[in-house]
Design a protein around this motif. Structure first.
Motif, PDB file in Angstrom:
ATOM      1  N   ALA A 158       0.831  -1.212   0.000  1.00 11.77           N
ATOM      2  CA  ALA A 158       0.000   0.000   0.000  1.00 11.77           C
ATOM      3  C   ALA A 158       0.860   1.254   0.000  1.00 11.77           C
ATOM      4  O   ALA A 158       0.561   2.230  -0.702  1.00 11.77           O
ATOM      5  CB  ALA A 158      -0.938  -0.013   1.209  1.00 11.77           C
ATOM      6  N   HIS A 159       1.930   1.231   0.782  1.00 13.43           N
ATOM      7  CA  HIS A 159       2.809   2.400   0.817  1.00 13.43           C
ATOM      8  C   HIS A 159       3.441   2.659  -0.546  1.00 13.43           C
ATOM      9  O   HIS A 159       3.603   3.813  -0.956  1.00 13.43           O
ATOM     10  CB  HIS A 159       3.899   2.215   1.874  1.00 13.43           C
ATOM     11  N   ARG A 160       3.811   1.608  -1.248  1.00 13.00           N
ATOM     12  CA  ARG A 160       4.469   1.788  -2.541  1.00 13.00           C
ATOM     13  C   ARG A 160       3.476   2.209  -3.629  1.00 13.00           C
ATOM     14  O   ARG A 160       3.867   2.843  -4.606  1.00 13.00           O
ATOM     15  CB  ARG A 160       5.192   0.506  -2.949  1.00 13.00           C
ATOM     16  N   SER A 172       4.831  10.000  -1.556  1.00 15.52           N
ATOM     17  CA  SER A 172       5.929   9.177  -1.063  1.00 15.52           C
ATOM     18  C   SER A 172       5.757   8.884   0.420  1.00 15.52           C
ATOM     19  O   SER A 172       5.162   9.666   1.174  1.00 15.52           O
ATOM     20  CB  SER A 172       7.270   9.879  -1.298  1.00 15.52           C
ATOM     21  N   PHE A 173       6.294   7.735   0.830  1.00 18.39           N
ATOM     22  CA  PHE A 173       6.214   7.348   2.237  1.00 18.39           C
ATOM     23  C   PHE A 173       6.984   8.332   3.110  1.00 18.39           C
ATOM     24  O   PHE A 173       6.565   8.654   4.226  1.00 18.39           O
ATOM     25  CB  PHE A 173       6.787   5.937   2.412  1.00 18.39           C
ATOM     26  N   THR A 196      20.735   3.641  -1.667  1.00 18.04           N
ATOM     27  CA  THR A 196      21.512   4.569  -2.490  1.00 18.04           C
ATOM     28  C   THR A 196      20.781   5.870  -2.760  1.00 18.04           C
ATOM     29  O   THR A 196      21.346   6.791  -3.336  1.00 18.04           O
ATOM     30  CB  THR A 196      21.870   3.911  -3.829  1.00 18.04           C
ATOM     31  N   GLY A 197      19.505   5.963  -2.360  1.00 21.57           N
ATOM     32  CA  GLY A 197      18.742   7.181  -2.577  1.00 21.57           C
ATOM     33  C   GLY A 197      17.989   7.216  -3.890  1.00 21.57           C
ATOM     34  O   GLY A 197      17.302   8.205  -4.183  1.00 21.57           O
ATOM     35  N   GLU A 198      18.051   6.143  -4.676  1.00 19.08           N
ATOM     36  CA  GLU A 198      17.332   6.106  -5.938  1.00 19.08           C
ATOM     37  C   GLU A 198      15.839   5.909  -5.734  1.00 19.08           C
ATOM     38  O   GLU A 198      15.031   6.262  -6.591  1.00 19.08           O
ATOM     39  CB  GLU A 198      17.883   4.985  -6.828  1.00 19.08           C
ATOM     40  N   ASP A 199      15.453   5.311  -4.610  1.00 18.25           N
ATOM     41  CA  ASP A 199      14.047   5.050  -4.309  1.00 18.25           C
ATOM     42  C   ASP A 199      13.749   5.626  -2.926  1.00 18.25           C
ATOM     43  O   ASP A 199      14.602   5.609  -2.038  1.00 18.25           O
ATOM     44  CB  ASP A 199      13.757   3.547  -4.322  1.00 18.25           C
ATOM     45  N   ASP A 200      12.542   6.166  -2.746  1.00 14.94           N
ATOM     46  CA  ASP A 200      12.172   6.791  -1.476  1.00 14.94           C
ATOM     47  C   ASP A 200      11.017   6.059  -0.815  1.00 14.94           C
ATOM     48  O   ASP A 200      10.229   6.646  -0.084  1.00 14.94           O
ATOM     49  CB  ASP A 200      11.788   8.261  -1.713  1.00 14.94           C
ATOM     50  N   PRO A 244       6.392  -1.033   8.307  1.00 12.16           N
ATOM     51  CA  PRO A 244       7.318  -0.193   7.543  1.00 12.16           C
ATOM     52  C   PRO A 244       7.864   0.969   8.359  1.00 12.16           C
ATOM     53  O   PRO A 244       7.221   1.476   9.277  1.00 12.16           O
ATOM     54  CB  PRO A 244       6.439   0.313   6.387  1.00 12.16           C
ATOM     55  N   ILE A 245       9.072   1.400   8.011  1.00 11.28           N
ATOM     56  CA  ILE A 245       9.657   2.602   8.576  1.00 11.28           C
ATOM     57  C   ILE A 245      10.099   3.495   7.426  1.00 11.28           C
ATOM     58  O   ILE A 245      10.242   3.049   6.289  1.00 11.28           O
ATOM     59  CB  ILE A 245      10.845   2.306   9.514  1.00 11.28           C
ATOM     60  N   ASP A 246      10.345   4.759   7.723  1.00 16.54           N
ATOM     61  CA  ASP A 246      10.681   5.701   6.671  1.00 16.54           C
ATOM     62  C   ASP A 246      12.115   5.469   6.181  1.00 16.54           C
ATOM     63  O   ASP A 246      12.975   4.989   6.921  1.00 16.54           O
ATOM     64  CB  ASP A 246      10.536   7.139   7.190  1.00 16.54           C
ATOM     65  N   PRO A 247      12.390   5.799   4.916  1.00 16.51           N
ATOM     66  CA  PRO A 247      13.712   5.519   4.337  1.00 16.51           C
ATOM     67  C   PRO A 247      14.841   6.309   4.975  1.00 16.51           C
ATOM     68  O   PRO A 247      15.968   5.820   5.067  1.00 16.51           O
ATOM     69  CB  PRO A 247      13.530   5.883   2.865  1.00 16.51           C
ATOM     70  N   ALA A 248      14.571   7.544   5.425  1.00 17.35           N
ATOM     71  CA  ALA A 248      15.632   8.346   6.030  1.00 17.35           C
ATOM     72  C   ALA A 248      16.166   7.670   7.293  1.00 17.35           C
ATOM     73  O   ALA A 248      17.387   7.603   7.517  1.00 17.35           O
ATOM     74  CB  ALA A 248      15.118   9.751   6.351  1.00 17.35           C
TER      75      ALA A 248
END
Length: 469
Positions: free
Chosen positions: A158-160, A165-166, A308-312, A322-326
């Motif tokens: 669902a997040h994707r 963006s998440f 690598t920062g290509e996907d958020d 889920p947790i946030d990418p940062a």
């Protein structure tokens, strides 16, 4: 004389067990049909309330009164409150009208109620126009796994699929963090902290480790007569004194400390917040006391593109949500045990050892492979499980990757002391066999990182032959 039916493994016992299992299947089918029928009834009640006011262009308040009246009528028959019926009417309409394919799969027995609820709860976080696309993928996934196992994957899905963006949504949600108190009974209250998931998981993990450390060292502290303890949440510390009575009092408290893990965890939680450091720590005045040195552990799966920062998109806090990418990138960059893991033994990953003990490198590899307990349907995170020899080490089983898998304490014990049996197939697949001979395959989770071979380098160009004179 012992009844043959009471002997596990006997023919009578297995025959009775087979009948119970068959009845369970029949009851499950009938129950699903009744649950869907009730769902349609509640949705029809909601539509009736809407129809009462639609033709008169009535205000929202009039519609709400009609819904309350119908809910009270239905609640009288169902013997539940009208508020409960009104809430369930709303949920039923969302399910029936917004997720019809899910209802159909539920009625046909392809999924159970828990899976349908998981689809509803995770899917409604998306805009309504994305619900049909989401439920088609979600149903396929739910048909292969249990509700508690699939819920985390549905959240990630669902997040994707969400148009925002998440990371953006997490930033807004983090602004709502707070601590609140909910008064309870008998002089007790609940302290509820709304914080980022990875922080909450870390808090609980550290409290659990400290509680286990206190419980596991009770005997040592009693023997040393310098122990400390907590009785009903009141911290008692050892003081530097020449008086033997203080030491004796402390030893008595430790000797009579029969608190459960939950109680110790709650006491440590209060000590940490009120005193800043655990007052149960014998060496709390130093910088590295046994309790103060304990740090929280979390296991996070970070896709390579996110790292690598290509996907958020969101990352998976294994066994939770889920947790946030940062936050995931921060954890990946700050950990002292970050390393790449490879399935190919030629890369240096330990694949076998002659000892019973599992080396740390192999254990980390198995944590990344298994992610959670490998009994069908169980989602206890691997970092809270035991590494089990599929073929018992005492019976000749080797300590190697193809004979190891994570099992939680509950299912590890069940493997040892019941008629359930398991064998490990290629690729880390576990095949469980029940006492009735039913088999359940537990496939290895999808790897967090996949490696693909690079294009072969072009052949070297041979130097040109010198021209003859």
């Amino acid at each position: 004389m012992t009844d043959a039916a009471e002997t596990p493994g006997g023919e009578d016992y297995l025959a009775i067990l087979a009948g119970v299992v068959a009845d369970a299947g029949d009851v499950a089918v009938e129950l699903a049909r009744a649950q869907v029928q009730e769902l349609r009834m509640l949705a029809a009640a909601g539509r009736l309330a809407e129809a009462q006011t639609a033709q008169r262009n009535a205000r929202v308040q009039v519609h709400d009164m009609a819904l309350r009246s119908i809910a009270a009528e239905v609640g009288g028959v169902m013997r539940v409150t009208d508020r409960t019926v009104q809430r369930r009417i709303g949920e039923a309409r969302t399910m029936i009208e917004g997720f019809p394919a899910t209802v159909e799969a539920w009625e046909q027995g392809r999924i159970v109620r828990g899976r349908a609820i998981a689809i509803l709860e995770t899917g409604t976080s998306l805009p309504a126009e994305l619900w049909p696309e989401f439920e088609q993928v979600a149903i396929t996934r739910c048909e292969r796994d249990t509700p508690n196992r699939v819920r985390g994957e549905l959240k990630i899905l669902a997040h994707r699929m969400h148009p925002r963006s998440f990371a953006e949504r997490h930033e807004e949600a983090a602004a709502t963090r707070c601590v609140r108190i909910v008064p309870g009974r008998d002089g007790m209250s609940d302290v509820i902290a709304t914080v980022p998931t990875v922080i909450a998981e870390g808090i609980h993990d550290r409290l659990t480790q400290q509680a286990r450390a206190i419980i596991d060292t009770r005997d040592e502290r009693i023997a040393a007569r310098g122990g400390i303890g907590v009785a009903f949440g009141a911290a008692v510390t050892q003081r530097d004194s020449d008086s033997d009575s203080d030491s004796e009092d402390a030893a008595v408290i430790v000797a009579t400390d029969n608190r459960s893990a939950d109680q110790v965890r709650a006491d440590v939680f209060a000590d940490l917040l009120l005193a800043g450091t655990p007052t149960l720590d014998d060496t709390r005045d130093t910088s590295a006391g046994p309790l103060g040195a304990i740090r929280a552990r979390v296991q996070v799966l970070v896709p390579a593109a996110t790292l690598t920062g290509e996907d958020d998109g969101p990352c998976d806090l294994t066994g939770r949500s889920p947790i946030d990418p940062a936050t995931a990138r921060t954890l990946a960059g700050g950990t002292h045990i970050w390393e790449r893991l490879f399935h190919d033994p030629t890369t240096g990953v330990t694949v076998s050892t002659d000892s019973y003990r599992v080396p740390s490198g192999m254990r980390r590899f198995l944590q990344a492979r298994d992610q959670h307990c490998r009994f069908p349907g169980c989602r206890v995170a691997a970092i809270r499980c035991e590494v089990d020899h599929t073929h018992d080490h005492a019976l000749g089983g080797r300590t190697e990757l193809t004979n190891l898998a994570h099992l939680c304490q509950r299912h590890h014990s069940m493997k040892q002391f019941t008629a359930w049996r398991v064998r490990q197939l290629k690729g880390g697949v576990l095949e469980w066999t029940s006492p009735l001979g039913r088999t359940y395959r537990e496939d290895a989770p999808t790897p967090a990182v996949a490696f693909t071979p690079a294009e072969p380098p072009p052949p070297p160009i041979a130097p040109a032959e010198p021209a003859p004179f």
